[in-house]
Scaffold this active site. Structure first.
Site, PDB file in Angstrom:
ATOM      1  N   LYS A 164      53.706  91.395  25.672  1.00  0.00           N
ATOM      2  CA  LYS A 164      54.387  92.541  25.672  1.00  0.00           C
ATOM      3  C   LYS A 164      55.245  93.280  24.281  1.00  0.00           C
ATOM      4  CE  LYS A 164      58.334  94.061  28.954  1.00  0.00           C
ATOM      5  NZ  LYS A 164      58.986  93.351  29.600  1.00  0.00           N
TER       6      LYS A 164
ATOM      7  N   GLU B  33      54.346  91.141  36.812  1.00  0.00           N
ATOM      8  CA  GLU B  33      55.239  91.330  35.246  1.00  0.00           C
ATOM      9  C   GLU B  33      55.198  89.529  35.748  1.00  0.00           C
ATOM     10  OE1 GLU B  33      58.239  91.393  31.980  1.00  0.00           O
ATOM     11  OE2 GLU B  33      58.478  92.677  33.719  1.00  0.00           O
TER      12      GLU B  33
ATOM     13  N   CYS C 165      55.542  96.158  32.101  1.00  0.00           N
ATOM     14  CA  CYS C 165      57.344  96.923  32.351  1.00  0.00           C
ATOM     15  C   CYS C 165      57.848  97.972  31.207  1.00  0.00           C
ATOM     16  CB  CYS C 165      58.005  95.652  32.821  1.00  0.00           C
ATOM     17  SG  CYS C 165      59.248  96.098  33.338  1.00  0.00           S
TER      18      CYS C 165
END
Length: 542
Positions: free
Chosen positions: A113, A46, A149
């Site tokens: 994300k 990330e 994540c």
């Protein structure tokens, strides 16, 4: 269509803000994965371009230009392998935490994300807008979904990928370490794999970034939720797995690395935290006060394991209350570790201060002021050595002391990095014993003797503090789990002891605001994790 897809997982140690350097690391990993491992895909972590967490660097006006330039360099520099990387990027004036796929000079797919963490050490909502759509792309006959994540900790993003018939989920991470987190990650991945029926490749970054330590520990789980491969912790790696597209079988190309014990994991986190803070900030060496006590003894051992003995200097600074045992043990440990050792008495400095302060102190009884003055003499010496040599001063206060203010501002708190800041005293003992099992590093007498600041005759820590076993449990409940005083008392602790400890924690927030940072190894450390006001009328017992 091929029968097998080979994915390389790049577990790399990025430097926050060093976008050109991070691009070079990614390019080198891509070429190695392609040429030496014949990988089809390279998966990075990330925000790999900026390093994680970039914090307010994300607010710099030049961010967009720098990221666009870096992406172009990657497009130009990588051929013959699909590169999956994380980066921040603006779309329509809004900043997103992105993952993108670069293939043969083109950015062929992007994902923003969706789940932005805003708890503990995370504050992504300060910077990013959440994505609203999942997505998959096809590559060599495989339907692949991306997640970043926190997305994998929630069921909805994975459910979306399942609807789009993803066979493989690539999960990019910057997940910081705390003790026990590896097992929790495995459980989450197993659940998501079973929910989605897809193989999940989880890649995490590694390295120290100020108080955060990223432990790597990248892993692969199959569609049944079984762990089929685990990378090393606290070290860079480039690992490959093959995915049989017909059967869904995952075949690692190297053996898994065994999990670390609790003590090993914490110790390695501390070593990596020290090494990267020193190296990334370009300090030539470190210096610390070696008192003959267990905290400085463990700190010295960690420093040597992180940097080598040639970059560690220890200074014994005795006073009239310093036991001969302490002097002997400090010198013995310095020889054991092979570090530079010197001894500087603080007696003349202390006497000079007392002489100058005599008019101010006239008519007042001696108290902790004189004790703190001893600590401040030592702080002045260490900081002077630091200024002259460029060495970083390592302080040695543990979490138990930091919590209750058992330390001296501008004295033993003077320095740049507190190695044990998030390590409770009881764990200090366990880590010391554990380190000595590898090789002799801390004299056993240092571990066995009762701890003392040696600022007064026959002084012992337990004269001022509860038993460390009780203290550490109370602190764990109050600091890390947010128990009230009543709830802690219900756990079987004396009311007076609980109230005293909580009061000490609360009134010493001002000290912690001025304390050096240190590596985080628990679920809640002081600093990024726990942010309380200094001026407050809150009563913890209510």
């Amino acid at each position: 269509m091929t029968d097998t897809l080979r994915v390389a997982m790049a577990q790399l140690n990025f430097v926050v803000g060093d976008i050109p350097g991070n691009v070079e690391r990614i390019l080198q990993a891509a070429k190695t994965a392609r040429d030496q491992h014949q990988a089809d895909i390279l998966l990075c972590s990330e925000l790999a371009l900026t390093g994680y967490p970039p914090e307010d660097l994300l607010l710099r006006p030049s961010l967009e230009r720098r990221v666009d330039k870096a992406l172009q360099q990657l497009k130009d520099g990588v051929q013959g392998i699909a590169l999956v990387i994380g980066y921040p990027r603006y779309h329509n004036g809004q900043l997103y935490n992105m993952a993108g796929v670069i293939l043969d000079g083109e950015l062929i797919f992007e994902y923003a994300k969706q789940c932005l963490p805003n708890y503990q050490v995370f504050d992504e909502k300060r910077y990013f807008v959440a994505g609203t759509q999942s997505g998959t792309f096809s590559f060599k006959g495989c339907r692949i979904g991306l997640s970043i994540c926190e997305d994998i900790w929630h069921s909805e993003p994975v459910a979306q990928l399942k609807e789009q018939q993803a066979q493989l989920i690539l999960n990019l991470n910057a997940s910081p370490f705390h003790a026990g987190k590896t097992y929790v990650r495995q459980q989450v991945l197993a659940q998501r794999a079973q929910e989605s029926g897809a193989v999940i490749l989880y890649v995490n970054q590694v390295g120290g970034q100020d108080e955060l330590v990223f432990d790597g520990g990248s892993m692969v789980v199959n569609a049944q939720g079984q762990l089929v491969f685990a990378s090393a912790h606290f070290a860079e790696s480039l690992d490959c797995v093959d995915l049989n597209l017909a059967s869904g079988e995952v075949i690692p190309l190297q053996p898994s690395v065994p999990a670390l014990s609790h003590e090993d994991a914490v110790y390695e986190a501390l070593v990596l935290g020290v090494r990267d803070y020193v190296e990334k900030n370009r300090f030539p060496s470190v210096v610390l006060g070696l008192s003959g006590g267990i905290d400085s003894g463990l700190t010295a051992a960690i420093a040597v394991d992180a940097l080598g003995p040639e970059r560690v200097k220890v200074v014994m600074m005795p006073f009239r209350y310093t036991a001969s045992m302490s002097v002997e043990d400090a010198e013995a440990q310095a020889k054991l570790l092979g570090v530079e050792y010197s001894s500087i008495s603080i007696e003349p400095l202390y006497e000079s201060f007392m002489q100058q302060l005599a008019p101010e102190f006239e008519g007042r009884k001696a108290d902790t002021t004189e004790e703190n003055l001893q600590a401040r003499c030592r702080g002045v010496l260490l900081m002077a050595i630091s200024n002259k040599t460029g060495a970083l001063v390592l302080t040695t206060g543990n979490k138990s002391e930091v919590a209750v203010g058992y330390s001296t501002l501008y004295g033993d708190m003077a320095g740049g990095f507190d190695v044990l800041k998030d390590v409770p005293k009881t764990l200090v003992y366990r880590l010391s014993e554990h380190r000595n099992k590898r090789s002799p590093a801390i004299p056993q007498r240092v571990i066995d003797r009762p701890p003392s600041a040696e600022l007064a005759p026959d002084q012992k820590d337990q004269d001022s503090l509860p038993d460390y076993a009780d203290l550490d449990r109370i602190l764990e409940l109050y600091v890390e789990q947010d128990y009230s005083a009543h709830a802690i008392i219900d756990e079987g602790f004396e009311e007076a002891v609980v109230n005293r400890v909580i009061r000490l924690v609360d009134i010493n927030e001002y000290k912690r605001r001025q304390a050096p940072i240190g590596p985080r190894i628990t679920q809640r450390g002081f600093g990024r994790d726990r942010r309380y006001p200094i001026t407050s009328g809150w009563r913890a017992g209510e």
